[in-house]
Design a protein around this motif. Structure first.
Motif, PDB file in Angstrom:
ATOM      1  N   VAL A   1      40.299  41.123  41.757  1.00 16.73           N
ATOM      2  CA  VAL A   1      39.450  41.258  42.943  1.00 16.73           C
ATOM      3  C   VAL A   1      39.648  42.635  43.577  1.00 16.73           C
ATOM      4  CG1 VAL A   1      39.016  40.369  45.271  1.00 16.73           C
ATOM      5  CG2 VAL A   1      39.408  38.774  43.382  1.00 16.73           C
ATOM      6  N   ALA A   2      40.886  43.104  43.636  1.00 22.99           N
ATOM      7  CA  ALA A   2      41.173  44.418  44.232  1.00 22.99           C
ATOM      8  C   ALA A   2      40.489  45.535  43.446  1.00 22.99           C
ATOM      9  CB  ALA A   2      42.680  44.651  44.297  1.00 22.99           C
TER      10      ALA A   2
ATOM     11  N   GLN B   1      45.847  38.806  42.262  1.00 20.69           N
ATOM     12  CA  GLN B   1      44.748  39.323  43.082  1.00 20.69           C
ATOM     13  C   GLN B   1      44.203  40.658  42.582  1.00 20.69           C
ATOM     14  OE1 GLN B   1      47.769  38.406  45.071  1.00 20.69           O
ATOM     15  NE2 GLN B   1      46.909  36.355  44.964  1.00 20.69           N
TER      16      GLN B   1
ATOM     17  N   THR C   1      49.172  45.717  44.576  1.00 23.09           N
ATOM     18  CA  THR C   1      48.533  44.402  44.629  1.00 23.09           C
ATOM     19  C   THR C   1      49.191  43.475  43.607  1.00 23.09           C
ATOM     20  OG1 THR C   1      46.430  45.369  45.300  1.00 23.09           O
ATOM     21  CG2 THR C   1      46.342  43.158  44.343  1.00 23.09           C
TER      22      THR C   1
ATOM     23  N   THR D   1      36.422  40.542  37.687  1.00 23.68           N
ATOM     24  CA  THR D   1      36.428  39.135  38.100  1.00 23.68           C
ATOM     25  C   THR D   1      35.595  38.235  37.202  1.00 23.68           C
ATOM     26  OG1 THR D   1      34.666  39.650  39.687  1.00 23.68           O
ATOM     27  CG2 THR D   1      36.926  39.579  40.545  1.00 23.68           C
TER      28      THR D   1
ATOM     29  N   PRO E   1      45.887  37.903  34.429  1.00 22.46           N
ATOM     30  CA  PRO E   1      46.391  38.767  35.500  1.00 22.46           C
ATOM     31  C   PRO E   1      47.546  39.658  35.060  1.00 22.46           C
ATOM     32  CG  PRO E   1      45.976  36.580  36.354  1.00 22.46           C
ATOM     33  CD  PRO E   1      45.798  36.509  34.851  1.00 22.46           C
TER      34      PRO E   1
END
Length: 136
Positions: A14-15, A11, A7, A40, A46
């Motif tokens: 969220v994953a 993102q 991923t 989240t 990130p």
């Protein structure tokens, strides 16, 4: 795990939350064990999450030999590493493994009840069990 490591960083939060929710939903023993929105709802970069996932992905069961509590050892490692950078105001406290081991040896937990009013990761209980097991 393949989905997580593949991923893209933006993102990944969220994953990871989706994966934790799926674990909780799929196993009644794990239901309620994970805080909803663990990744989240925090202001985590990130790239930092991606670096952490990449580091965890490097862990090999072979590196730990006969280690029975691989997850516990990894958890303890991360707890120690992050506690070094934490301040008391952040509410982060960690007793180093060697200190817990010394305290457990000093209390000689061979009979009676073991009480740890400041139990965090359960290190005192684990070390006490190890001492009892070693002394049989």
């Amino acid at each position: 795990w393949t989905t997580i490591i593949n991923t893209p960083a933006p993102q990944l939060n969220v994953a990871l939350d989706t994966a934790l929710k799926a674990l909780g939903d799929s196993d009644k023993q794990l239901k309620g064990c994970f805080v909803e929105g663990t990744f989240t709802t925090r202001n985590l970069e990130p790239k930092d999450i991606k670096m952490l996932v990449d580091e965890i992905n490097k862990i090999s069961h072979k590196q730990f030999g006969e280690e029975k509590d691989l997850i516990g050892r990894v958890y303890e490692y991360f707890l120690k590493e992050f506690a070094v950078n934490a301040t008391k105001e952040e509410g982060e406290y960690y007793t180093p493994h060697d200190v817990v081991q010394l305290i457990a040896a000093m209390i000689e937990p061979f009979d009676g009840t073991l009480y740890d009013p400041c139990c965090g990761s359960g290190g005192m209980f684990i070390q006490s069990a190890e001492i009892v097991k070693a002394k049989q």
